[in-house]
Design a protein around this motif. Sequence first.
Motif, PDB file in Angstrom:
ATOM      1  N   MET A  52      11.120  68.885  31.479  1.00  0.00           N
ATOM      2  CA  MET A  52      11.693  69.842  32.419  1.00  0.00           C
ATOM      3  C   MET A  52      10.753  70.098  33.607  1.00  0.00           C
ATOM      4  O   MET A  52       9.558  70.294  33.436  1.00  0.00           O
ATOM      5  CB  MET A  52      11.923  71.161  31.660  1.00  0.00           C
ATOM      6  CG  MET A  52      12.724  72.189  32.418  1.00  0.00           C
ATOM      7  SD  MET A  52      12.832  73.731  31.460  1.00  0.00           S
ATOM      8  CE  MET A  52      13.913  73.253  30.146  1.00  0.00           C
ATOM      9  N   GLU A  55      10.479  73.942  38.446  1.00  0.00           N
ATOM     10  CA  GLU A  55      11.543  74.749  39.056  1.00  0.00           C
ATOM     11  C   GLU A  55      12.625  75.077  38.015  1.00  0.00           C
ATOM     12  O   GLU A  55      13.129  76.202  37.957  1.00  0.00           O
ATOM     13  CB  GLU A  55      12.133  73.940  40.236  1.00  0.00           C
ATOM     14  CG  GLU A  55      13.135  74.684  41.091  1.00  0.00           C
ATOM     15  CD  GLU A  55      12.554  75.938  41.766  1.00  0.00           C
ATOM     16  OE1 GLU A  55      11.329  75.990  41.970  1.00  0.00           O
ATOM     17  OE2 GLU A  55      13.344  76.856  42.040  1.00  0.00           O
ATOM     18  N   ASP A  56      12.965  74.071  37.195  1.00  0.00           N
ATOM     19  CA  ASP A  56      13.996  74.291  36.163  1.00  0.00           C
ATOM     20  C   ASP A  56      13.509  75.282  35.107  1.00  0.00           C
ATOM     21  O   ASP A  56      14.278  76.106  34.608  1.00  0.00           O
ATOM     22  CB  ASP A  56      14.374  72.970  35.488  1.00  0.00           C
ATOM     23  CG  ASP A  56      15.054  72.029  36.470  1.00  0.00           C
ATOM     24  OD1 ASP A  56      15.670  72.548  37.430  1.00  0.00           O
ATOM     25  OD2 ASP A  56      14.950  70.803  36.296  1.00  0.00           O
ATOM     26  N   LEU A  57      12.233  75.179  34.769  1.00  0.00           N
ATOM     27  CA  LEU A  57      11.679  76.113  33.790  1.00  0.00           C
ATOM     28  C   LEU A  57      11.732  77.543  34.346  1.00  0.00           C
ATOM     29  O   LEU A  57      12.091  78.490  33.643  1.00  0.00           O
ATOM     30  CB  LEU A  57      10.223  75.732  33.461  1.00  0.00           C
ATOM     31  CG  LEU A  57       9.495  76.666  32.486  1.00  0.00           C
ATOM     32  CD1 LEU A  57      10.213  76.736  31.143  1.00  0.00           C
ATOM     33  CD2 LEU A  57       8.048  76.225  32.258  1.00  0.00           C
ATOM     34  N   LYS A  58      11.421  77.656  35.618  1.00  0.00           N
ATOM     35  CA  LYS A  58      11.453  78.971  36.272  1.00  0.00           C
ATOM     36  C   LYS A  58      12.873  79.549  36.212  1.00  0.00           C
ATOM     37  O   LYS A  58      13.080  80.700  35.827  1.00  0.00           O
ATOM     38  CB  LYS A  58      11.005  78.805  37.722  1.00  0.00           C
ATOM     39  CG  LYS A  58      10.948  80.074  38.526  1.00  0.00           C
ATOM     40  CD  LYS A  58      10.230  79.790  39.862  1.00  0.00           C
ATOM     41  CE  LYS A  58      10.305  80.982  40.798  1.00  0.00           C
ATOM     42  NZ  LYS A  58      11.615  81.131  41.426  1.00  0.00           N
ATOM     43  N   ASN A  59      13.854  78.712  36.547  1.00  0.00           N
ATOM     44  CA  ASN A  59      15.247  79.173  36.524  1.00  0.00           C
ATOM     45  C   ASN A  59      15.681  79.563  35.116  1.00  0.00           C
ATOM     46  O   ASN A  59      16.335  80.583  34.910  1.00  0.00           O
ATOM     47  CB  ASN A  59      16.189  78.089  37.056  1.00  0.00           C
ATOM     48  CG  ASN A  59      15.963  77.868  38.540  1.00  0.00           C
ATOM     49  OD1 ASN A  59      15.442  78.754  39.224  1.00  0.00           O
ATOM     50  ND2 ASN A  59      16.321  76.690  39.033  1.00  0.00           N
ATOM     51  N   LEU A  60      15.298  78.725  34.153  1.00  0.00           N
ATOM     52  CA  LEU A  60      15.668  79.010  32.766  1.00  0.00           C
ATOM     53  C   LEU A  60      15.081  80.354  32.335  1.00  0.00           C
ATOM     54  O   LEU A  60      15.776  81.197  31.746  1.00  0.00           O
ATOM     55  CB  LEU A  60      15.158  77.889  31.847  1.00  0.00           C
ATOM     56  CG  LEU A  60      15.359  78.140  30.354  1.00  0.00           C
ATOM     57  CD1 LEU A  60      16.841  78.078  29.981  1.00  0.00           C
ATOM     58  CD2 LEU A  60      14.584  77.125  29.500  1.00  0.00           C
TER      59      LEU A  60
END
Length: 678
Positions: A52, A55-60
Amino acid sequence: MDKSLFSRLSVITFCSVILVACDPKSNNSLPTNNNAESTRISNAVDGWDYSMAAEDLKNLCESVISDAKISLTNIENDKSKPTLQSVFGAYDSMGLQLQTIQHVWYMKSVHPDESIREVATKCAQDYSDFGTTIGLSRKFYDRVAAIDISDLSKTERLMVTRKLRDFRQAGVDKDQSTRDLVRSLSQEITEIGNNFDQTIREDTRYVETTIESLAGLPQDYIDAHPSDENGIIKISTDYPDYYPVMQYGHDDNLRRALHIAARSIGSPSNSLALKSLIEKRHELAILLGYKNYASMAMDGLMMGSPENAKSFLDELGLAVNKAAQKDLSILRDRLEKINPDAGVIQAWQSSYLSNLVRQEQYALDAKLVRQYFHFDKVQEGIFDLTESLFGVEIIPWETNTWHEDVTAWELREKNKVIGRFYLDMHPRENKYKHAAAWGLRSGLAGGQVPMSGLATNFPKGLMEHNQVETYLHEFGHLLHNMFSGTQDWLDITGMSMERDFVEAPSQMLEEWIWDLETLQSFATNDQGEAIPAALVQKMNRARNFTKAMGTAQQLFYGNISLAFYSTPPEELNLLSSLKILQSKYSPYPYVEGTYFYNNFGHLNGYSSNYYIYQWSLAIATDMFTRFEKEGIRNQDVADQYRQLIFGSAGSKPAEEFIEQFLGRPFSTDAYINYLNNL
Ligand SMILES: [Zn+2]
């Protein structure tokens, strides 16, 4: 945050910052299938997608926390009759939601990608802040308080009363402005603590030296440290570089320089951070009605109060003193043969001299011992031991990981998956520097399986025997999480027992690494020869040599931790207090230029409660008396141990399940007796 302070969710916060035995307290909101056939597929379901992007981790992270906030609002505004089902059921569902980001604590310590570590750190902070919000929710507290407990089982009543106590310890019954202050203080404490830890983690120091100064070190170490074009060799403070020098290096100056470098890690910035951490925690404790932070941190633990901790440490100090002096005088005699004017034993001389004495008086050569402990064989041996003691199987788990060195495993019983874990065992840059276990989620009865991760810094080749012991110790934490997912509610399943019990099972397990049969089952050299019985005998004879001195040093650490958090901060000067405590408790004098508290990470995670190591050794020694009597490989005892000690999780007070296992109440006598006879 300490376990005694907040709700289950905040325990996760505590877990994230402690250096050992992280507390796995939540569960995956995604469906989990325990069916063996289904487990091969499932990194999306059960593992974490380590590919991941940041940025995706932040969104999650943001979306999970925002969903959990909605769940909390729903719990607060629920007008239905408060029952165990309606209140704790909703609370557990929220915990399950949060589980999807539980890995961030592990990731911020082990992920090689800096941007991921940064996002994970921020996410962990937001998660902790939300834990504080829950702990301060008056409406939630009112609903828990309104549950009629008269018809509940003993365990359920314990769960409700503990929850109410946690709430009150978090200040939920205080007025709004006090609650706001508690919230902001808690956030600051987490942030300062994270920075304190991060500074230690990212600060590697080096000593420059030349080939001549490596005299005494094993050839594989020398080969792994070639000189540069100017003949300079750099030795780092990372464990695999550090320990062999301290143990084998003949050059006193090199050991001294490396000791000073290691004990300077975190300096100078962590002095300010620590001072501020202590002040904020003190302020919080006063606000919540405690006389100091130590009192708050021990409320609800087996120990109960700083006064009890002090008497316990003093009692051990008394028991161990004579033997510690004896150890020191043996080392002093040996040092005088090298340098007749040396006099006092210094901290950087202790391992080296101990090793010499072990060779000469106990005929034990650590270099000879280590040839039997190749990392791969050690790991296999620990797996085999687990399998034979507890009747389980460990097989590779096909899932993705964050680095090629990391391996993933499934624990199975009768072909059913009962747990999963990651092993990240070798050092690399920017990785967590010590050895620890993280709970990535806890199991639930009839529900999802637990998950854990280890991070250690062992060499890929030959290990020292004490590193093997550390491996088994950390693996014990992992097993504890694997075998404690036996209860129906998140608050009482997994590692939800008193925090000052948690080290005991791992410490007891260390005994097996001194057992001939266990060692011979895996410890073989390059020629495939098992470690000789005579050598194991020698190891055992030498085992207790310097034990008293080491215990005295542990009591010194315990006293630092207790004093720093029970002295009014305005009266506390870190350096002078360290020097006073060192002269009183440590076997070695203070070394100018060192600032141990700046890299003593436990001062954040364990705060005042470093006594836990000695306390749990006392419990471990007492629990081991059963194996001693009935056999170290007795599967019936191992099974009872698994069911009663691991399996009780947080469903009853620790002293109750220890008593059930022993058939009598827990007592410190066995440990005191052991120390007296060293
Ligand atoms: Zn531990």
